[in-house]
Design a protein around this motif. Structure first.
Motif, PDB file in Angstrom:
ATOM      1  N   LEU A   1       0.828  -1.204   0.000  1.00  0.00           N
ATOM      2  CA  LEU A   1       0.000   0.000   0.000  1.00  0.00           C
ATOM      3  C   LEU A   1       0.866   1.258   0.000  1.00  0.00           C
ATOM      4  O   LEU A   1       0.508   2.275  -0.606  1.00  0.00           O
ATOM      5  N   GLN A   2       1.994   1.190   0.686  1.00  0.00           N
ATOM      6  CA  GLN A   2       2.914   2.321   0.728  1.00  0.00           C
ATOM      7  C   GLN A   2       3.382   2.689  -0.683  1.00  0.00           C
ATOM      8  O   GLN A   2       3.451   3.873  -1.044  1.00  0.00           O
TER       9      GLN A   2
ATOM     10  N   ALA B   1      -5.829  16.568  -4.112  1.00  0.00           N
ATOM     11  CA  ALA B   1      -5.689  15.551  -3.067  1.00  0.00           C
ATOM     12  C   ALA B   1      -6.689  14.403  -3.182  1.00  0.00           C
ATOM     13  O   ALA B   1      -6.360  13.254  -2.885  1.00  0.00           O
ATOM     14  N   ALA B   2      -7.924  14.696  -3.584  1.00  0.00           N
ATOM     15  CA  ALA B   2      -8.950  13.648  -3.639  1.00  0.00           C
ATOM     16  C   ALA B   2      -8.571  12.492  -4.563  1.00  0.00           C
ATOM     17  O   ALA B   2      -8.794  11.325  -4.215  1.00  0.00           O
ATOM     18  N   PRO B   3      -7.987  12.734  -5.745  1.00  0.00           N
ATOM     19  CA  PRO B   3      -7.590  11.599  -6.586  1.00  0.00           C
ATOM     20  C   PRO B   3      -6.538  10.696  -5.931  1.00  0.00           C
ATOM     21  O   PRO B   3      -6.508   9.490  -6.197  1.00  0.00           O
ATOM     22  N   ILE B   4      -5.694  11.270  -5.101  1.00  0.00           N
ATOM     23  CA  ILE B   4      -4.706  10.457  -4.385  1.00  0.00           C
ATOM     24  C   ILE B   4      -5.408   9.509  -3.431  1.00  0.00           C
ATOM     25  O   ILE B   4      -5.116   8.302  -3.382  1.00  0.00           O
ATOM     26  N   VAL B   5      -6.349  10.052  -2.663  1.00  0.00           N
ATOM     27  CA  VAL B   5      -7.092   9.236  -1.707  1.00  0.00           C
ATOM     28  C   VAL B   5      -7.881   8.155  -2.424  1.00  0.00           C
ATOM     29  O   VAL B   5      -7.951   7.003  -1.970  1.00  0.00           O
ATOM     30  N   LYS B   6      -8.448   8.488  -3.547  1.00  0.00           N
ATOM     31  CA  LYS B   6      -9.210   7.494  -4.317  1.00  0.00           C
ATOM     32  C   LYS B   6      -8.305   6.335  -4.738  1.00  0.00           C
ATOM     33  O   LYS B   6      -8.686   5.160  -4.633  1.00  0.00           O
ATOM     34  N   ALA B   7      -7.115   6.643  -5.229  1.00  0.00           N
ATOM     35  CA  ALA B   7      -6.181   5.594  -5.658  1.00  0.00           C
ATOM     36  C   ALA B   7      -5.776   4.701  -4.498  1.00  0.00           C
ATOM     37  O   ALA B   7      -5.694   3.469  -4.637  1.00  0.00           O
ATOM     38  N   VAL B   8      -5.544   5.300  -3.339  1.00  0.00           N
ATOM     39  CA  VAL B   8      -5.142   4.521  -2.166  1.00  0.00           C
ATOM     40  C   VAL B   8      -6.288   3.649  -1.677  1.00  0.00           C
ATOM     41  O   VAL B   8      -6.095   2.473  -1.345  1.00  0.00           O
ATOM     42  N   MET B   9      -7.509   4.205  -1.648  1.00  0.00           N
ATOM     43  CA  MET B   9      -8.655   3.402  -1.218  1.00  0.00           C
ATOM     44  C   MET B   9      -8.899   2.243  -2.178  1.00  0.00           C
ATOM     45  O   MET B   9      -9.253   1.137  -1.754  1.00  0.00           O
ATOM     46  N   GLY B  10      -8.693   2.477  -3.455  1.00  0.00           N
ATOM     47  CA  GLY B  10      -8.830   1.390  -4.419  1.00  0.00           C
ATOM     48  C   GLY B  10      -7.839   0.270  -4.153  1.00  0.00           C
ATOM     49  O   GLY B  10      -8.169  -0.918  -4.276  1.00  0.00           O
ATOM     50  N   ALA B  11      -6.609   0.637  -3.773  1.00  0.00           N
ATOM     51  CA  ALA B  11      -5.593  -0.368  -3.448  1.00  0.00           C
ATOM     52  C   ALA B  11      -5.970  -1.135  -2.191  1.00  0.00           C
ATOM     53  O   ALA B  11      -5.762  -2.356  -2.111  1.00  0.00           O
ATOM     54  N   ILE B  12      -6.526  -0.448  -1.200  1.00  0.00           N
ATOM     55  CA  ILE B  12      -6.950  -1.118   0.034  1.00  0.00           C
ATOM     56  C   ILE B  12      -8.042  -2.137  -0.270  1.00  0.00           C
ATOM     57  O   ILE B  12      -8.027  -3.265   0.231  1.00  0.00           O
ATOM     58  N   ILE B  13      -8.992  -1.727  -1.098  1.00  0.00           N
ATOM     59  CA  ILE B  13     -10.077  -2.638  -1.472  1.00  0.00           C
ATOM     60  C   ILE B  13      -9.518  -3.900  -2.117  1.00  0.00           C
ATOM     61  O   ILE B  13      -9.959  -5.022  -1.823  1.00  0.00           O
ATOM     62  N   SER B  14      -8.511  -3.727  -2.974  1.00  0.00           N
ATOM     63  CA  SER B  14      -7.920  -4.866  -3.662  1.00  0.00           C
ATOM     64  C   SER B  14      -7.104  -5.744  -2.713  1.00  0.00           C
ATOM     65  O   SER B  14      -7.244  -6.969  -2.723  1.00  0.00           O
ATOM     66  N   LEU B  15      -6.269  -5.115  -1.886  1.00  0.00           N
ATOM     67  CA  LEU B  15      -5.396  -5.876  -0.993  1.00  0.00           C
ATOM     68  C   LEU B  15      -6.164  -6.588   0.107  1.00  0.00           C
ATOM     69  O   LEU B  15      -5.858  -7.730   0.466  1.00  0.00           O
ATOM     70  N   GLU B  16      -7.158  -5.907   0.660  1.00  0.00           N
ATOM     71  CA  GLU B  16      -7.938  -6.467   1.762  1.00  0.00           C
ATOM     72  C   GLU B  16      -9.174  -7.223   1.294  1.00  0.00           C
ATOM     73  O   GLU B  16      -9.926  -7.753   2.110  1.00  0.00           O
ATOM     74  N   LYS B  17      -9.387  -7.235  -0.026  1.00  0.00           N
ATOM     75  CA  LYS B  17     -10.537  -7.944  -0.615  1.00  0.00           C
ATOM     76  C   LYS B  17     -11.854  -7.510   0.034  1.00  0.00           C
ATOM     77  O   LYS B  17     -12.664  -8.345   0.470  1.00  0.00           O
ATOM     78  N   ILE B  18     -12.042  -6.194   0.114  1.00  0.00           N
ATOM     79  CA  ILE B  18     -13.254  -5.644   0.719  1.00  0.00           C
ATOM     80  C   ILE B  18     -14.398  -5.724  -0.291  1.00  0.00           C
ATOM     81  O   ILE B  18     -14.286  -5.200  -1.415  1.00  0.00           O
ATOM     82  N   PRO B  19     -15.490  -6.357   0.057  1.00  0.00           N
ATOM     83  CA  PRO B  19     -16.617  -6.490  -0.894  1.00  0.00           C
ATOM     84  C   PRO B  19     -17.347  -5.171  -1.058  1.00  0.00           C
ATOM     85  O   PRO B  19     -17.263  -4.282  -0.195  1.00  0.00           O
ATOM     86  N   PRO B  20     -18.062  -5.003  -2.149  1.00  0.00           N
ATOM     87  CA  PRO B  20     -18.847  -3.769  -2.356  1.00  0.00           C
ATOM     88  C   PRO B  20     -19.873  -3.577  -1.251  1.00  0.00           C
ATOM     89  O   PRO B  20     -20.310  -4.530  -0.601  1.00  0.00           O
ATOM     90  N   SER B  21     -20.252  -2.337  -1.055  1.00  0.00           N
ATOM     91  CA  SER B  21     -21.246  -2.022  -0.035  1.00  0.00           C
ATOM     92  C   SER B  21     -22.605  -2.581  -0.444  1.00  0.00           C
ATOM     93  O   SER B  21     -22.920  -2.683  -1.635  1.00  0.00           O
ATOM     94  N   VAL B  22     -23.389  -2.931   0.566  1.00  0.00           N
ATOM     95  CA  VAL B  22     -24.721  -3.466   0.295  1.00  0.00           C
ATOM     96  C   VAL B  22     -25.584  -2.414  -0.365  1.00  0.00           C
ATOM     97  O   VAL B  22     -26.333  -2.670  -1.301  1.00  0.00           O
ATOM     98  N   SER B  23     -25.467  -1.185   0.140  1.00  0.00           N
ATOM     99  CA  SER B  23     -26.249  -0.090  -0.440  1.00  0.00           C
ATOM    100  C   SER B  23     -25.324   1.089  -0.667  1.00  0.00           C
ATOM    101  O   SER B  23     -24.528   1.438   0.196  1.00  0.00           O
TER     102      SER B  23
END
Length: 604
Positions: A250-251, A575-597
């Protein structure tokens, strides 16, 4: 006829004079003369023996301790063996720092059996230097020339295989950072004496440095060690490693996204923080520009501080959700309380306006959630005016304003905040605080505050050290952090999270949206304070703080970019695009499923 023999007649005998007697020999003197010599010899021997006894007494009694110490120094060797520092690994076991043997190559030209040029030509391909440069270096003297330092074992073996007289290899230990600048702001570096000078190498010196007691060894007459006196296993060391909460995968993503935006907007610098809101552990703490700790001596001193911890800035609008939470928690306002946004007002003679006043003017009656969606400065001033000044000040202090967060890295700086008297007596101080200006804090402190909102209202301690673990992953030591202190109620936290979700779904934070996931956030574009007072012309700090997943918040992601240039440089664009890219990586690394709603009803 021969004469008859003459006889000795009495007349021919010499007669002594009358009255004289013949001289008598002193037989006593003759007898006593050897005795005197004997006594003299014995006396000398006695005195000599006495002096020897006195000297023996001096040696055995008076000087015995000093002589015994000297003998022990000659006969005994006290050795403190050099042992490597402990390795540093990330949360997945990736090695971030380790000790390795290296070699320094010395040349003694007076011992060469070949020409200097011939030696230089043999060394050139191994050291990746030109033969001409090496020949010039070999001309510097006849002995003790340092040709190269920090050679790896493989290169040192190749040099040794040359079997050239006059070349000497000396082994030492060197700290190696395999990933170079990837986590330099966290790891720090060690100097030539193997002592930490920055980052964890400095703050965790006690944990990283193995302590080995001196070993007493006996030497023989020629100085060599007596084999039977060497204790078995005295060089055995533990296999503990210092494990961090960082995720190097992630770093890397964070650094790449950060560098891209810093380059695009020709910014001065930037930082990204990813915090697990449950306990304050940091998955990412990255800054740019950084440095390579393997060659720290090539960089300016200001690179060695982690500015996310050591430099203060005014957070701007990213502080607005904190003020909304205080207003809700104190009962000063309710979620459905309406506010009138004039677009521009004056407080104590000072003009305050929204960032988009010139294009949008006033918005009239708006809700608390819409104040955050539009990032209304005027609306926030009205919200804070509903809070009793003394109560407002007390709550800000509860959140640690003006204090250290207590992170386990060195060189943290406490924020700057007005004294109570000034804050209570000056309406403009409270007004500017409402939209994140007039005070300063560190990026890590802002991340900690947003973690309070995300985890249900508890204040956690940011940290990067997970503990000491052996090679099998078993813990030996783990740090104890202060108890999570409750600040806001869970209801307040959930309400503010819903409002921050509306910022991303409908407001200024749309550029942080990730399809299928509920994300909350807040943009920030603040004027940059002048160290001499006031603000710098056309200098600003842009930031964005994201929280996700909103239905069960776990991560706070903060990006701050200092002095981006261009008319389109805002928190939402930089700054927001940076955060978006990092959150996308977290979702991939941690295998976070999509939100229910992913549909938010906030603000409807």
């Amino acid at each position: 006829m021969s004469n008859p023999p003459r006889s000795l007649s009495p007349q021919r005998v010499r007669r002594l004079p009358i009255g004289s007697r013949p001289k008598r020999i002193d037989r006593t003197a003759l007898v006593n003369q050897p005795t005197f010599r004997l006594v003299l010899v014995w006396g000398a021997l006695t005195v000599g023996c006495g002096l020897l006894l006195l000297n023996l007494g001096r040696l055995q009694i008076a000087e015995a301790p000093a002589l015994q110490k000297l003998a022990q120094e000659q006969q005994m060797l006290y050795m403190r063996p050099f042992v490597p520092r402990r390795q540093i690994i990330d949360r997945t076991g990736t090695v971030l720092a380790l000790d390795r043997p290296v070699y320094t190559l010395f040349a003694h030209p007076k011992l060469f059996k070949e020409s200097k040029q011939a030696i230089a030509e043999k060394l050139a391909p191994l050291l990746q230097k030109s033969a001409a440069d090496l020949t010039k270096k070999l001309d510097q003297g006849e002995t003790g020339i340092r040709v190269e330092y920090a050679l790896s074992e493989s290169v040192a073996d190749q040099v040794a295989n040359l079997k050239a007289d006059g070349l000497e290899l000396l082994q030492s230990q060197q700290r190696l950072y395999p990933h170079k600048d990837m986590a330099a702001d966290v790891l720090g570096y060690v100097n030539d004496e193997h002592k930490g000078q920055a980052g964890l190498e400095l703050s965790q010196q006690r944990l990283l440095e193995r302590i080995v007691s001196p070993v007493r060894l006996r030497r023989m007459g020629d100085g060599s060690l007596m084999p039977d006196q060497v204790p078995g296993g005295f060089l055995n060391v533990d296999d503990w490693q210092l494990q961090l909460t960082l995720d190097s995968r992630l770093q890397r993503v964070a650094i790449a996204a950060l560098q891209q935006q810093v380059t695009k907007f020709d910014a001065k610098r930037g930082t990204v923080i990813v915090m697990d809101v449950r306990d304050g552990s940091l998955l990412t703490l990255a800054s740019t520009p950084s440095y390579d700790p393997n060659q720290y001596f090539k960089y300016p001193l200001d690179r060695f501080k982690n500015w996310a911890l050591s430099d203060l800035y005014e957070p701007g609008s990213t502080f607005k959700p904190i003020n909304v939470a205080i207003a809700l928690e104190t009962g000063s306002v309710k979620p459905d309380t309406p506010f009138y946004d004039e677009g521009q007002i004056q407080v104590s003679g000072w003009p305050i306006q929204n960032f988009d006043y010139s294009s949008s003017g006033g918005r009239g009656n708006i809700t608390l959630s819409e104040i955050l969606e539009y990032s209304s400065n005027v609306g926030m001033v009205h919200v804070v005016q509903e809070i009793k000044p003394s109560v407002y000040y007390t709550w800000l202090k509860r959140l640690g304003m003006g204090e250290l967060v207590g992170i386990d890295l060195p060189s943290e700086t406490a924020g700057q905040f007005k004294d109570k008297k000034t804050f209570l007596e000056s309406p403009i101080e409270r007004a500017t605080t409402s939209f994140g200006q007039g005070f300063s804090l560190t990026p890590i402190h802002l991340a900690q505050m947003h973690a309070v909102l995300a985890n249900g209202g508890r204040l956690v301690t940011p940290h990067v050290v997970r503990g000491l673990f052996d090679s099998k992953g078993q813990p030996y030591w783990q740090p104890n952090f202060p108890t999570k202190r409750p600040v806001f109620s869970k209801a307040t936290s959930q309400t503010v999270m819903a409002m921050m979700e509306a910022v991303v779904s409908k407001g200024t934070g749309k550029s942080a949206q990730i399809p299928g996931y509920r994300i909350g956030g807040k943009t920030g574009t603040a004027q940059k304070a002048n160290p001499n007072g006031g603000y710098l012309d056309r200098a600003k700090i842009t930031s964005f703080v994201g929280v996700f997943p909103i239905e069960s918040p776990r991560y706070v992601v903060l990006a701050v970019v200092d002095e981006p240039k261009g008319g389109d440089a805002f928190g939402s664009t930089v700054a927001a695009p940076i955060v978006k890219a990092v959150m996308g990586a977290i979702i991939s690394l941690e295998k976070i499923p999509p939100s229910v709603s992913v549909t938010s009803e906030v603000g409807r």
